[in-house]
Scaffold this active site. Structure first.
Site, short mmCIF file in Angstrom:
data_model
loop_
_atom_site.label_atom_id
_atom_site.label_comp_id
_atom_site.label_asym_id
_atom_site.label_seq_id
_atom_site.Cartn_x
_atom_site.Cartn_y
_atom_site.Cartn_z
N GLY A 320 0.82 -1.21 0.00
CA GLY A 320 0.00 0.00 0.00
C GLY A 320 0.85 1.26 0.00
O GLY A 320 0.51 2.25 -0.65
N TRP A 323 2.23 1.67 -3.49
CA TRP A 323 1.20 2.16 -4.40
C TRP A 323 1.12 3.69 -4.39
O TRP A 323 0.85 4.31 -5.42
CB TRP A 323 -0.16 1.57 -4.00
CG TRP A 323 -1.31 2.16 -4.75
CD1 TRP A 323 -1.76 1.80 -5.99
CD2 TRP A 323 -2.17 3.24 -4.33
NE1 TRP A 323 -2.84 2.57 -6.36
CE2 TRP A 323 -3.10 3.46 -5.36
CE3 TRP A 323 -2.22 4.02 -3.18
CZ2 TRP A 323 -4.09 4.44 -5.27
CZ3 TRP A 323 -3.20 5.00 -3.08
CH2 TRP A 323 -4.11 5.20 -4.11
N HIS A 324 1.39 4.29 -3.23
CA HIS A 324 1.26 5.74 -3.13
C HIS A 324 2.29 6.48 -3.96
O HIS A 324 2.03 7.61 -4.41
CB HIS A 324 1.37 6.18 -1.66
CG HIS A 324 0.08 6.07 -0.91
ND1 HIS A 324 -0.34 4.89 -0.34
CD2 HIS A 324 -0.89 6.98 -0.64
CE1 HIS A 324 -1.51 5.09 0.26
NE2 HIS A 324 -1.87 6.34 0.08
N GLY A 325 3.45 5.92 -4.15
CA GLY A 325 4.45 6.65 -4.92
C GLY A 325 5.71 5.85 -5.15
O GLY A 325 6.02 4.91 -4.40
N PHE A 474 -0.75 10.62 -7.10
CA PHE A 474 -0.61 9.19 -6.82
C PHE A 474 -1.44 8.35 -7.78
O PHE A 474 -1.32 7.15 -7.76
CB PHE A 474 -1.04 8.89 -5.37
CG PHE A 474 -0.26 9.69 -4.36
CD1 PHE A 474 1.10 9.88 -4.50
CD2 PHE A 474 -0.89 10.27 -3.28
CE1 PHE A 474 1.82 10.62 -3.58
CE2 PHE A 474 -0.20 11.00 -2.33
CZ PHE A 474 1.16 11.18 -2.50
#
Length: 474
Positions: A320, A323-325, A474
């Site tokens: 997770g 996934w953000h960056g 994002f």
């Protein structure tokens, strides 16, 4: 086309709403879905028209695969695996290619050139939605036989939630597009849509954008920080991120209501949480739901013993974070939250007793605030400077130069006003949220709406207003 920009608020949105109600008036209900899809494509193409082919290709491939998986007796697993691989490959290429090359250069001391790939806007969100779509068809939780291609196009592209969520499930969205009950004027939806849109806009332009200069100076410009300077910078970012992202979500929910579409709530006073699990039930709720349903549970959830459960929690939030960056700081942020959730689970099983509310809140907020430093910091070197400040290596109080620079970059005329503004924002997160406001008496709601709408119109009409929402990157 940023939600808080004049182009969106005073041109695009009114025209799309007008077109929608004209079609309703002339009973052209079959054309409504096509109209919303076309408007959403125009919205998406506004920034970089050349990226429109990607979302169209993604829609076509995933819809076709969904139909094949639903009808197939053999090779269902292969088709599903191919669909996941295609979605993740597209996301990986655009989002992580340069990150992988940069990491490889650092590890092997090589000098491979970066590709300079521009991240297509919203790719993380529409990729997650379509992975969930394929997964539900594969597990036979959903039958796509009668939903129609145009409804699927609207599900993926619907402009209020296209760029940064909420991350919606097809089962809660697609029936709304062909529900005949939604093909009429619902004044209650318009009323609540205007109110929620105004609240979200106020969060963005009146609060988040005024916290932004403090955050930028503390994280990107100044050198060393004292304890109080680091505290002001980190708390300002904690508040900016909340008001910016929850403001976006509110505006998305409000816009959708103009078209009789109900999007799920994405925030519920997350900074009132008294443990880390409680925080993730309140923060970015639709992402937490997606991670639970399509990553944590498929990994085994809590069904295979304590050790496996703790590992599943850690892996879920590690991914997770990624996934953000595309940066190691995001990986570390995810790892911190994974460890915190694992630690909370161990504590709960060992002691089976909650901490008193006040120390539990203080501990939770302190951890969340510290983790946001890692999330926002442009490098680990900047993280280290915040750690040095909190360990007391650079004095304690605000320095004269720091106070002077903060006043220069903000709208306030004194440093005391800056501190009071940050404190007021902190108190606001604890005292109310959007769901509470819309449940108030109609007279109070009308007063709040009128005040917010007037203030926001004044601010939005000023030059240099309409900065990007943080989560759009994002």
């Amino acid at each position: 086309m940023v939600f808080s920009s004049p182009e969106f608020l005073f041109l695009f949105l009114p025209l799309v709403v007008l077109g929608y109600y004209l079609l309703l008036h002339f009973q052209q209900t079959r054309a409504i879905t096509a109209f919303l899809f076309a408007a959403s494509l125009l919205y998406y193409a506004y920034w970089r028209p050349e990226n429109t082919w990607l979302i169209l290709a993604s829609i076509g491939v995933n819809y076709g695969l969904g139909q094949l998986i639903a009808q197939a007796d053999r090779f269902r697993r292969t088709l599903f695996a191919a669909g996941i691989a295609l979605n993740l490959s597209a996301l990986g290429y655009y989002k992580y290619t340069d990150f992988a090359i940069s990491s490889l250069n650092t590890l092997l001391h090589t000098d491979f050139p970066l590709r300079g790939i521009v991240l297509p806007i919203g790719i993380s969100f529409f990729t997650f939605q379509q992975i969930a779509y394929l997964s539900d068809i594969y597990t036979k939780k959903h039958d796509p036989a009668h939903e129609g291609f145009l409804n699927y196009c609207c599900f993926v592209c619907f402009f209020p939630q296209l760029i940064a969520g909420p991350i919606v499930h097809h089962q809660e969205m697609m029936p709304q597009f062909f529900n005949s009950g939604n093909h009429s004027v619902h004044w209650e939806n318009i009323y609540h849509g205007l109110l929620i849109l105004s609240i979200g806009l106020a969060k963005k332009v009146l609060i988040a954008d005024n916290l932004s200069p403090i955050v930028h100076y503390c994280f990107d410009e100044t050198g060393s920080l004292t304890f109080l300077e680091a505290a002001l910078g980190s708390i300002s970012y904690t508040l900016q991120l909340y008001f910016d992202f929850s403001g976006y979500s509110d505006m998305a929910i409000g816009c959708a209501l103009f078209f009789n579409i109900h999007l799920p709530w994405n925030f519920n006073s997350p900074y009132k949480a008294t443990d880390i699990q409680d925080f993730w039930r309140r923060w970015h709720i639709t992402l937490s739901r997606w991670l639970r349903d399509y990553l944590y549970i498929p990994l085994g959830g809590n069904r295979r013993g304590t050790g496996r459960t703790l590992g599943n929690l850690f892996v879920t939030f590690l991914l997770g974070g990624l996934w953000h960056g595309a940066a190691w700081t995001f990986v570390l942020w995810g790892a911190l939250h994974g460890l915190a959730l694992a630690g909370h689970r161990i504590w709960s099983q060992m002691f089976r007793k909650k901490m008193p509310a006040v120390p539990a809140w203080l501990l939770t907020f302190a951890f969340i605030n510290a983790a946001w430093i890692v999330f926002r910091a442009p490098s680990f070197e900047r993280v280290r400077k915040f750690i040095d400040a909190f360990l007391g290596y650079n004095d304690f109080l605000f320095r004269v130069n720091f106070r002077t620079q903060i006043i220069k970059v903000t709208i306030w005329s004194s440093f005391t006003q800056v501190c009071l503004f940050v404190l007021a924002c902190l108190l606001l997160t604890a005292s109310c949220n959007t769901q509470k406001i819309i449940r108030m008496k109609h007279s109070a709601i009308l007063y709040i709406f009128s005040l917010l709408f007037a203030l926001c119109c004044i601010v939005v009409s000023m030059p240099d207003v309409g900065s990007e929402f943080i989560y759009s990157q994002f």
